[in-house]
Design a protein around this motif. Sequence first.
Motif, PDB file in Angstrom:
ATOM      1  N   VAL A 254       0.848  -1.202   0.000  1.00 11.95           N
ATOM      2  CA  VAL A 254       0.000   0.000   0.000  1.00 11.95           C
ATOM      3  C   VAL A 254       0.876   1.242   0.000  1.00 11.95           C
ATOM      4  O   VAL A 254       0.668   2.175  -0.778  1.00 11.95           O
ATOM      5  CB  VAL A 254      -0.967   0.007   1.209  1.00 11.95           C
ATOM      6  N   GLN A 255       1.869   1.248   0.867  1.00 10.79           N
ATOM      7  CA  GLN A 255       2.767   2.399   0.977  1.00 10.79           C
ATOM      8  C   GLN A 255       3.500   2.659  -0.350  1.00 10.79           C
ATOM      9  O   GLN A 255       3.572   3.796  -0.803  1.00 10.79           O
ATOM     10  CB  GLN A 255       3.767   2.156   2.098  1.00 10.79           C
ATOM     11  N   LEU A 256       4.035   1.616  -0.965  1.00 12.36           N
ATOM     12  CA  LEU A 256       4.759   1.766  -2.228  1.00 12.36           C
ATOM     13  C   LEU A 256       3.847   2.270  -3.343  1.00 12.36           C
ATOM     14  O   LEU A 256       4.221   3.160  -4.117  1.00 12.36           O
ATOM     15  CB  LEU A 256       5.393   0.430  -2.647  1.00 12.36           C
ATOM     16  N   LEU A 257       2.650   1.710  -3.425  1.00  9.32           N
ATOM     17  CA  LEU A 257       1.733   2.099  -4.492  1.00  9.32           C
ATOM     18  C   LEU A 257       1.221   3.523  -4.283  1.00  9.32           C
ATOM     19  O   LEU A 257       1.114   4.293  -5.244  1.00  9.32           O
ATOM     20  CB  LEU A 257       0.579   1.106  -4.598  1.00  9.32           C
ATOM     21  N   GLU A 258       0.932   3.897  -3.049  1.00 16.44           N
ATOM     22  CA  GLU A 258       0.512   5.276  -2.779  1.00 16.44           C
ATOM     23  C   GLU A 258       1.607   6.268  -3.170  1.00 16.44           C
ATOM     24  O   GLU A 258       1.325   7.317  -3.762  1.00 16.44           O
ATOM     25  CB  GLU A 258       0.159   5.453  -1.296  1.00 16.44           C
ATOM     26  N   HIS A 259       2.843   5.930  -2.868  1.00 17.13           N
ATOM     27  CA  HIS A 259       3.963   6.797  -3.239  1.00 17.13           C
ATOM     28  C   HIS A 259       4.086   6.909  -4.761  1.00 17.13           C
ATOM     29  O   HIS A 259       4.287   8.008  -5.290  1.00 17.13           O
ATOM     30  CB  HIS A 259       5.268   6.266  -2.633  1.00 17.13           C
ATOM     31  N   GLU A 260       3.961   5.800  -5.454  1.00 16.68           N
ATOM     32  CA  GLU A 260       4.063   5.801  -6.920  1.00 16.68           C
ATOM     33  C   GLU A 260       2.928   6.616  -7.546  1.00 16.68           C
ATOM     34  O   GLU A 260       3.135   7.350  -8.511  1.00 16.68           O
ATOM     35  CB  GLU A 260       4.050   4.368  -7.446  1.00 16.68           C
ATOM     36  N   ILE A 261       1.737   6.500  -6.988  1.00 10.21           N
ATOM     37  CA  ILE A 261       0.601   7.284  -7.484  1.00 10.21           C
ATOM     38  C   ILE A 261       0.849   8.776  -7.255  1.00 10.21           C
ATOM     39  O   ILE A 261       0.622   9.591  -8.150  1.00 10.21           O
ATOM     40  CB  ILE A 261      -0.708   6.820  -6.814  1.00 10.21           C
ATOM     41  N   ASP A 262       1.346   9.141  -6.075  1.00 10.32           N
ATOM     42  CA  ASP A 262       1.661  10.543  -5.798  1.00 10.32           C
ATOM     43  C   ASP A 262       2.708  11.076  -6.768  1.00 10.32           C
ATOM     44  O   ASP A 262       2.587  12.194  -7.272  1.00 10.32           O
ATOM     45  CB  ASP A 262       2.154  10.721  -4.360  1.00 10.32           C
ATOM     46  N   GLU A 263       3.726  10.275  -7.033  1.00  8.23           N
ATOM     47  CA  GLU A 263       4.760  10.681  -7.985  1.00  8.23           C
ATOM     48  C   GLU A 263       4.187  10.872  -9.388  1.00  8.23           C
ATOM     49  O   GLU A 263       4.525  11.826 -10.084  1.00  8.23           O
ATOM     50  CB  GLU A 263       5.894   9.655  -8.025  1.00  8.23           C
ATOM     51  N   SER A 264       3.323   9.973  -9.796  1.00  6.76           N
ATOM     52  CA  SER A 264       2.753  10.071 -11.148  1.00  6.76           C
ATOM     53  C   SER A 264       1.861  11.303 -11.285  1.00  6.76           C
ATOM     54  O   SER A 264       1.767  11.890 -12.360  1.00  6.76           O
ATOM     55  CB  SER A 264       1.973   8.807 -11.508  1.00  6.76           C
ATOM     56  N   ARG A 265       1.215  11.704 -10.203  1.00  2.00           N
ATOM     57  CA  ARG A 265       0.357  12.894 -10.238  1.00  2.00           C
ATOM     58  C   ARG A 265       1.172  14.182 -10.318  1.00  2.00           C
ATOM     59  O   ARG A 265       0.677  15.197 -10.776  1.00  2.00           O
ATOM     60  CB  ARG A 265      -0.546  12.934  -9.012  1.00  2.00           C
TER      61      ARG A 265
END
Length: 113
Positions: free
Chosen positions: A45-56
């Motif tokens: 969850v933590q990794l995917l949330e970070h990746e989503i934030d980066e992509s935004r």
Amino acid sequence: MLITFKSKAYPNVLMYQEHAQRILDLLDKDPERGVITAAEAPKAVQLLEHEIDESRRHQATDEVEQDVKAHAGDVEDTDHEPAEAVTFSTRAYPLLEMLRAARDQGSDILWGV
């Protein structure tokens, strides 16, 4: 090819393999078959949330814009809605919700079985 993610904690999530690949690479998982255990879910969850934030934080690249224009053509089309690219965060959201549910309920996520 479609990947069906399954968990007792959440309804099935279907994704094209090409779209799931980025997420599975991030989690060091094989797209053919695998499991995200309940113990791995908090980190996932933590990794995917970070990746989503980066992509935004990053706008669509010129390559994506060129691809959209290539499919839409150079002719102005007033009969249809303008073509829009589907973002990574939009594609990843259902799996992120499944990961959160699996984390909260102590369930595994399986695919390819």
